[in-house]
Every structure is written in C-alpha cells, then in structure tokens.
Design a protein around this motif. Structure first.
Motif, PDB file in Angstrom:
ATOM      1  N   THR A 125      56.769  86.235  81.701  1.00 52.27           N
ATOM      2  CA  THR A 125      57.724  85.321  81.057  1.00 52.27           C
ATOM      3  C   THR A 125      57.531  85.461  79.549  1.00 52.27           C
ATOM      4  OG1 THR A 125      56.035  83.624  81.227  1.00 52.27           O
ATOM      5  CG2 THR A 125      57.757  83.616  82.927  1.00 52.27           C
ATOM      6  N   VAL A 126      58.380  84.807  78.766  1.00 48.88           N
ATOM      7  CA  VAL A 126      58.286  84.994  77.316  1.00 48.88           C
ATOM      8  C   VAL A 126      56.924  84.516  76.793  1.00 48.88           C
ATOM      9  CG1 VAL A 126      59.280  84.403  75.089  1.00 48.88           C
ATOM     10  CG2 VAL A 126      60.771  84.917  77.010  1.00 48.88           C
ATOM     11  N   ALA A 127      56.447  83.382  77.281  1.00 53.76           N
ATOM     12  CA  ALA A 127      55.123  82.925  76.834  1.00 53.76           C
ATOM     13  C   ALA A 127      54.027  83.825  77.390  1.00 53.76           C
ATOM     14  CB  ALA A 127      54.887  81.478  77.247  1.00 53.76           C
ATOM     15  N   GLY A 128      54.169  84.215  78.658  1.00 51.19           N
ATOM     16  CA  GLY A 128      53.156  85.071  79.278  1.00 51.19           C
ATOM     17  C   GLY A 128      53.005  86.381  78.534  1.00 51.19           C
ATOM     18  N   MET A 129      54.128  87.016  78.215  1.00 47.35           N
ATOM     19  CA  MET A 129      54.031  88.314  77.531  1.00 47.35           C
ATOM     20  C   MET A 129      53.586  88.150  76.082  1.00 47.35           C
ATOM     21  SD  MET A 129      56.590  89.636  75.280  1.00 47.35           S
ATOM     22  CE  MET A 129      58.117  89.000  74.622  1.00 47.35           C
ATOM     23  N   SER A 130      53.880  86.987  75.490  1.00 55.66           N
ATOM     24  CA  SER A 130      53.437  86.748  74.109  1.00 55.66           C
ATOM     25  C   SER A 130      51.920  86.543  74.062  1.00 55.66           C
ATOM     26  CB  SER A 130      54.133  85.522  73.525  1.00 55.66           C
ATOM     27  OG  SER A 130      55.533  85.699  73.523  1.00 55.66           O
ATOM     28  N   LEU A 131      51.395  85.811  75.051  1.00 58.89           N
ATOM     29  CA  LEU A 131      49.940  85.634  75.135  1.00 58.89           C
ATOM     30  C   LEU A 131      49.272  86.958  75.471  1.00 58.89           C
ATOM     31  CD1 LEU A 131      49.885  82.262  77.100  1.00 58.89           C
ATOM     32  CD2 LEU A 131      48.983  82.600  74.784  1.00 58.89           C
ATOM     33  N   GLY A 132      49.900  87.736  76.321  1.00 59.00           N
ATOM     34  CA  GLY A 132      49.381  89.047  76.670  1.00 59.00           C
ATOM     35  C   GLY A 132      49.352  89.929  75.430  1.00 59.00           C
ATOM     36  N   GLY A 133      48.609  91.016  75.562  1.00 59.50           N
ATOM     37  CA  GLY A 133      48.468  91.902  74.400  1.00 59.50           C
ATOM     38  C   GLY A 133      49.004  93.288  74.678  1.00 59.50           C
ATOM     39  N   MET A 134      50.084  93.362  75.453  1.00 62.38           N
ATOM     40  CA  MET A 134      50.649  94.659  75.821  1.00 62.38           C
ATOM     41  C   MET A 134      51.732  95.038  74.816  1.00 62.38           C
ATOM     42  SD  MET A 134      49.224  95.611  78.688  1.00 62.38           S
ATOM     43  CE  MET A 134      48.124  94.946  79.925  1.00 62.38           C
ATOM     44  N   ALA A 135      51.419  95.994  73.963  1.00 63.90           N
ATOM     45  CA  ALA A 135      52.346  96.367  72.897  1.00 63.90           C
ATOM     46  C   ALA A 135      53.734  96.770  73.430  1.00 63.90           C
ATOM     47  CB  ALA A 135      51.741  97.468  72.042  1.00 63.90           C
ATOM     48  N   PRO A 136      53.821  97.552  74.511  1.00 64.04           N
ATOM     49  CA  PRO A 136      55.162  97.934  74.997  1.00 64.04           C
ATOM     50  C   PRO A 136      55.991  96.720  75.436  1.00 64.04           C
ATOM     51  CG  PRO A 136      53.460  99.292  76.039  1.00 64.04           C
ATOM     52  CD  PRO A 136      52.750  98.197  75.302  1.00 64.04           C
ATOM     53  N   MET A 137      55.340  95.689  75.932  1.00 58.65           N
ATOM     54  CA  MET A 137      56.073  94.476  76.323  1.00 58.65           C
ATOM     55  C   MET A 137      56.559  93.736  75.083  1.00 58.65           C
ATOM     56  SD  MET A 137      53.780  93.071  79.524  1.00 58.65           S
ATOM     57  CE  MET A 137      54.917  91.780  80.069  1.00 58.65           C
ATOM     58  N   HIS A 138      55.698  93.656  74.064  1.00 56.18           N
ATOM     59  CA  HIS A 138      56.087  92.957  72.823  1.00 56.18           C
ATOM     60  C   HIS A 138      57.289  93.640  72.175  1.00 56.18           C
ATOM     61  CE1 HIS A 138      51.775  91.145  72.241  1.00 56.18           C
ATOM     62  NE2 HIS A 138      52.413  90.665  73.282  1.00 56.18           N
ATOM     63  N   ALA A 139      57.375  94.958  72.404  1.00 62.52           N
ATOM     64  CA  ALA A 139      58.435  95.727  71.746  1.00 62.52           C
ATOM     65  C   ALA A 139      59.800  95.500  72.396  1.00 62.52           C
ATOM     66  CB  ALA A 139      58.078  97.207  71.772  1.00 62.52           C
ATOM     67  N   GLN A 140      59.823  94.854  73.561  1.00 60.17           N
ATOM     68  CA  GLN A 140      61.103  94.622  74.238  1.00 60.17           C
ATOM     69  C   GLN A 140      61.387  93.132  74.338  1.00 60.17           C
ATOM     70  OE1 GLN A 140      60.718  96.474  78.084  1.00 60.17           O
ATOM     71  NE2 GLN A 140      61.000  98.543  77.291  1.00 60.17           N
ATOM     72  N   GLY A 141      62.573  92.722  73.935  1.00 57.26           N
ATOM     73  CA  GLY A 141      62.997  91.346  74.174  1.00 57.26           C
ATOM     74  C   GLY A 141      62.330  90.319  73.284  1.00 57.26           C
ATOM     75  N   GLY A 142      61.727  90.771  72.169  1.00 52.63           N
ATOM     76  CA  GLY A 142      61.095  89.837  71.240  1.00 52.63           C
ATOM     77  C   GLY A 142      62.136  89.060  70.474  1.00 52.63           C
ATOM     78  N   PRO A 143      61.796  88.263  69.461  1.00 53.12           N
ATOM     79  CA  PRO A 143      60.410  88.087  69.018  1.00 53.12           C
ATOM     80  C   PRO A 143      59.574  87.282  70.003  1.00 53.12           C
ATOM     81  CG  PRO A 143      61.888  86.616  67.818  1.00 53.12           C
ATOM     82  CD  PRO A 143      62.752  87.488  68.667  1.00 53.12           C
ATOM     83  N   CYS A 144      58.261  87.498  69.900  1.00 55.90           N
ATOM     84  CA  CYS A 144      57.336  86.765  70.763  1.00 55.90           C
ATOM     85  C   CYS A 144      57.270  85.302  70.332  1.00 55.90           C
ATOM     86  CB  CYS A 144      55.944  87.377  70.646  1.00 55.90           C
ATOM     87  SG  CYS A 144      55.862  89.037  71.327  1.00 55.90           S
ATOM     88  N   VAL A 145      56.671  84.480  71.169  1.00 57.28           N
ATOM     89  CA  VAL A 145      56.436  83.076  70.828  1.00 57.28           C
ATOM     90  C   VAL A 145      55.538  83.023  69.593  1.00 57.28           C
ATOM     91  CG1 VAL A 145      55.360  80.929  71.622  1.00 57.28           C
ATOM     92  CG2 VAL A 145      56.655  82.356  73.234  1.00 57.28           C
ATOM     93  N   PRO A 146      55.909  82.261  68.583  1.00 60.96           N
ATOM     94  CA  PRO A 146      55.068  82.191  67.378  1.00 60.96           C
ATOM     95  C   PRO A 146      53.753  81.460  67.646  1.00 60.96           C
ATOM     96  CG  PRO A 146      57.193  81.050  67.053  1.00 60.96           C
ATOM     97  CD  PRO A 146      57.132  81.473  68.493  1.00 60.96           C
ATOM     98  N   GLY A 147      52.780  81.710  66.771  1.00 59.31           N
ATOM     99  CA  GLY A 147      51.513  80.987  66.875  1.00 59.31           C
ATOM    100  C   GLY A 147      50.565  81.600  67.883  1.00 59.31           C
ATOM    101  N   ILE A 148      50.709  82.888  68.130  1.00 54.59           N
ATOM    102  CA  ILE A 148      49.761  83.583  69.009  1.00 54.59           C
ATOM    103  C   ILE A 148      49.230  84.789  68.249  1.00 54.59           C
ATOM    104  CG2 ILE A 148      49.490  84.879  71.166  1.00 54.59           C
ATOM    105  CD1 ILE A 148      51.786  83.065  72.294  1.00 54.59           C
ATOM    106  N   GLU A 149      47.903  84.914  68.196  1.00 55.52           N
ATOM    107  CA  GLU A 149      47.259  86.005  67.464  1.00 55.52           C
ATOM    108  C   GLU A 149      46.382  86.784  68.430  1.00 55.52           C
ATOM    109  OE1 GLU A 149      47.182  86.650  64.007  1.00 55.52           O
ATOM    110  OE2 GLU A 149      48.747  85.150  63.635  1.00 55.52           O
ATOM    111  N   HIS A 150      46.235  88.062  68.162  1.00 57.84           N
ATOM    112  CA  HIS A 150      45.431  88.910  69.052  1.00 57.84           C
ATOM    113  C   HIS A 150      44.235  89.525  68.330  1.00 57.84           C
ATOM    114  CE1 HIS A 150      49.286  88.615  71.173  1.00 57.84           C
ATOM    115  NE2 HIS A 150      48.548  88.725  72.263  1.00 57.84           N
TER     116      HIS A 150
END
Ligand SMILES: *Cc1c(COP(=O)(O)O)cnc(C)c1O
Length: 470
Positions: free
Chosen positions: A156-181
């Motif tokens: 989900t959008v929060a799940g993929m934002s918390l996750g650290g998978m760069a290819p996922m972040h590259a699709q359908g962003g922007p990610c949820v703000p306030g998450i750092e890796h």
C-alpha cells in the motif's frame, strides 16, 4: 488437469489478469504456471509436476498444505457467522479469542491487538498509531519514522513508503512524507564485501546502529516518532543481522525515547524458532505488525500487536480512533488463525524449529557454501539464503544482464523446488512442518539447481572447491 485446460487458462490469464509484482508483457509471452493442488510441503502444477515449496507460498503456509482442521474451522465458522464487523461496539467470539491468544503468545508488555486484513494494512495502521500516540503525548512534532533501505513493509502507499525498495518508490510516488531510511545490516553485501570491505560482522553491526544515531541527530531527536524494522529482512534477501546489531540499536532507541516497531509479518509465528522474531533477539517492541503465518495463509488476516505504553495512551486519552477496515477481525479468518495457533501449540512446532529443524537446516544449508557459485550460505531458524557470486574470493557478482538469480530460480523450479531470487540472492523459507528428510531433498535440489546454473553461466563445477579459479 489436462494440457488443453492449461492452455485455455493461460490464454485467459494473459487476456484478463494483471499479476502482482509482475512484468505483465513478459509473463504474457511466457505463460504462467498453473498450480492445481497441494499437500504437506508440496505443490502440484497443471503439467503434473510435484514441486517442493521451499517458500511456504509467500512465507506464510507455516503448517503446510491440506490441513483438514483449518478447513473445518472455516466451514464451521462460515455456517455459524460468516461475517460480521467489529465496528460500532460489536464483536464476536473468534476475534476475541484470537486477540487473547495472540497477547498470551506475545512478549509480556503486549496486551492488545488491532486487526487488519493484511500485513500492508497492518503497517498503515502502525504509521497512524505512532503519530497519534505522540500527538496525544503533546509531542506532535514527533512525526518521522525511520526505516531501512531494502526493507519490505508492504505494497500500500504507506507500506511501500516505509519499505526501502527503490524500484517501488520510483513508481506511483510521491511517498508518504516523514519517512527516512538508513542503511541495512547486510554484512555480506556491505560489510564483508562492498563499501565496508573486510569489516568484521561485529564492527559492521555497530556501524549500522551508529547510522541510526546519526540519523536521529540529523533530524533532531524531538522529531522522531519510531524506528521500524524486520528482525531478519525477508523480501530484501533473508538478511540476518550480525549479533552486535540489535543490542546496539536497542541502546540508541532507549537513549532518545523512540518507539520500536518490529515487523513480524515473516519472522512471527515460529520462523526463527520462537513465536516472534522479537523474542529471538530479546527485543521489547512497542508495536508488532503481523500477518502471513498468523493463519498459515489459509485466509487473509493481519494485525498490529500494541504494547502497553502505546495502548494505554490510545485507550485512556485517545477518544475515537478513526481507523479500521471492513474485514478487521473477520470472524472466519480469525477462527482459522486461532485454530492455526492452537495446532502449532499442540504439535510443538515452534520448539521443533528452534531445537531440531533450524539447527539441522543450518548444518545442511551451510554445505552449499562449498559450491563454486556460492559466496555465502546463511540461515536462521527456517529462513535461509545463498549469495551467488562470479568470484568467491572477491565477492564479485555476475553481470546484471545475466540475471543469474532468476536463472537459478527458474532452473530450481524445473528440478522441483521453489526457491526465490532477490537479485542474485537465492532464498528459502519452507513450511515449518518440513521433515529432516524433506530438508535433505530441498538441499539436494538446491545443489542441482546451482550446478545447472553454473553450467548455463559457463562456470566449471567439477571439483567442489574451485571457486577461486575462473
Ligand atoms: C509480506 C510482508 C508485508 C506485507 O504483507 P501483505 O499481507 O502482503 O500486505 C509486510 N511486512 C513484511 C515483513 C512482509 O514480508
């Protein structure tokens, strides 16, 4: 199932079905494999092949396939009350009994659960809960969640934002703000080889914990809400952190009073030889998202186990929490999950993984380390990985274009073993009811797949210790 039906299903699949995590076009050209039935640790496909499921489905079929008790639990519950919700001051016995059972199995400081339909929804819930917690504590600036590169927390959008998978972040962003890796504790790739080259596991684990402290200082400790991590990274490549990692992380979190979220979606329910991965690593999480093995995958159900610190605040000071899902605590799913946990208890599954199967797999799996393609063979409980390398002494990988991992995965399937590839890391996570003999079979099939892969890549395999020759 006969072959013409295979063709018909493949054609319909190609025409109408978009698969998860799939290159739609490539799959359409190849045609999908159709799984027809399964029993124990084996699945069967429509071509009549029997395949050892080294991945327990997607890390979930912990009790194996074909458990009549789970079928009966579902049937009985569906007859009596197939569905009712837990909104608006109602509930039902399966949700209540499952909540009690989970809290009994969880670490002592955890006494409540919020149900969801999946692991992704559990992590969405986590994000809302930790931010709500700090708002209620009059620290609304504590918003940022620190996660790790190459982590998986759902799609989900929060799940993929918390996750650290760069290819996922590259699709359908922007990610949820306030998450750092921050960096992951991947010793083989980033400590032994890679940027940290030559670091001991001990030193490397401490350096990874230092990265957390550095990030907290950079962000300002008063802005950080929580740190989220899997005990062992699953989808990232079965990454087992060095022994020094978790104690050092715990110390940093305590120093800055930051909540700890341990994603137990894979490690929970016996995978590491304890009920929860947190217990294996002596962690005291504030929140634990769960799913997958909770029902052995027979029906979809997830949840968040909520520690007393957060739960008391939400209960005593929170008022209404505007969050939940139609299927939160679904009675049929809950009844099956409860039966699954009861069977695991009755059959002593968790202790057997810890005392017998885990150590046995560790010994047999480590033998694959002598293979010329294998740079490292590691395992913990019933999760394991092999690092495929072009050169064992330097850790040099194969050219990406060769897709060695995918090749090995496909050849493994041909031999009759489901092994998954994450880049050039091969991973296994078999059902927890696997026997020693089946572990022997798994290891033998994995070795054959490695031999076939070596042949296809033009690597000599005649003597077992020729890895440093080209
Ligand atoms: C699979 C997984 C999830 C997501 O669970 P879904 O049920 O697929 O939404 C979250 N966290 C981890 C660690 C997982 O492995």
């Amino acid at each position: 199932m006969n072959r013409p039906l295979t063709g018909e299903l493949q054609a319909l699949d190609r025409a109408h079905h978009l698969h998860p995590f799939t290159d739609f076009k490539a799959l359409g050209e190849e045609g999908s494999r159709i799984i027809t039935h399964a029993e124990g640790v084996y699945i069967h496909d429509s071509e009549g092949r029997r395949i050892l499921d080294g991945m327990a489905g997607l890390w979930c079929v912990n009790l194996g396939y074909g458990r009549q008790e789970l079928v009966d639990a579902a049937t009985e519950q569906m007859r009596q009350l197939p569905y009712y919700n837990n909104f608006f001051k109602t509930t039902h016995e399966p949700a209540v009994r499952l909540a009690e059972k989970l809290c009994q199995l969880a670490p002592d400081s955890i006494n409540r659960v919020f149900f969801t339909g999946s692991g992704s929804e559990a992590n969405d819930t986590v994000l809302r809960m930790v931010r709500r917690y700090w708002a209620l504590k009059d620290k609304p600036h504590r918003q940022i969640v620190i996660a790790r590169e190459n982590a998986y927390h759902g799609s989900t959008v929060a799940g993929m934002s918390l996750g650290g998978m760069a290819p996922m972040h590259a699709q359908g962003g922007p990610c949820v703000p306030g998450i750092e890796h921050i960096r992951q504790p991947y010793w083989f790739g980033e400590g032994r080889f890679g940027e940290g080259r030559g670091q001991s596991p001990e030193t490397f684990g401490q350096a990874c914990a230092q990265a957390l402290e550095d990030k907290i200082r950079e962000l300002g400790e008063d802005n950080v809400a929580a740190f989220i991590a899997e005990p062992v990274q699953g989808a990232g490549g079965a990454i087992i952190p060095p022994e020094s990692y978790w104690p050092a992380i715990k110390a940093v979190l305590a120093k800055y009073d930051i909540l700890l979220v341990i994603d137990e979606v894979i490690c929970g329910f016996g995978r590491l030889g304890e009920w929860f991965g947190s217990q294996h690593y002596a962690l005291e999480p504030d929140l634990m998202p769960i799913a997958k093995g909770l029902s052995s995958g027979y029906l979809p159900i997830g949840g968040v186990l909520v520690g007393d610190r957060v739960a008391e605040t939400l209960v005593e000071e929170g008022g209404e929490f505007f969050h939940g899902f139609t299927y939160s605590g679904h009675p049929t799913c809950a009844a099956v999950a409860l039966k699954n946990l009861e069977l695991m208890e009755q059959e002593g599954v968790v202790a057997r993984v810890r005392d017998e199967l885990g150590p046995y797999l560790a010994r047999r799996w480590a033998e694959l380390g002598d293979h010329p393609l294998v740079g490292e063979a590691r395992s913990l409980g019933l999760i394991g990985a092999l690092e495929l390398v072009a050169d064992k002494s330097s850790g040099e990988r194969f050219d990406k274009a060769l897709a060695a991992g995918n090749l090995c995965r496909d050849l493994s399937f041909e031999k009759g073993l489901v092994m998954r590839s994450v880049g050039d890391t091969m991973i296994i996570s078999p059902p927890l009811v696997i026997t020693r003999e089946q572990i022997d079979e798994l290891v033998a099939l994995a070795r054959q797949a490695l031999d076939d892969t070596a042949r296809r890549l033009g690597k000599p395999i005649d003597s077992p210790c020729n890895g440093d020759k080209q």
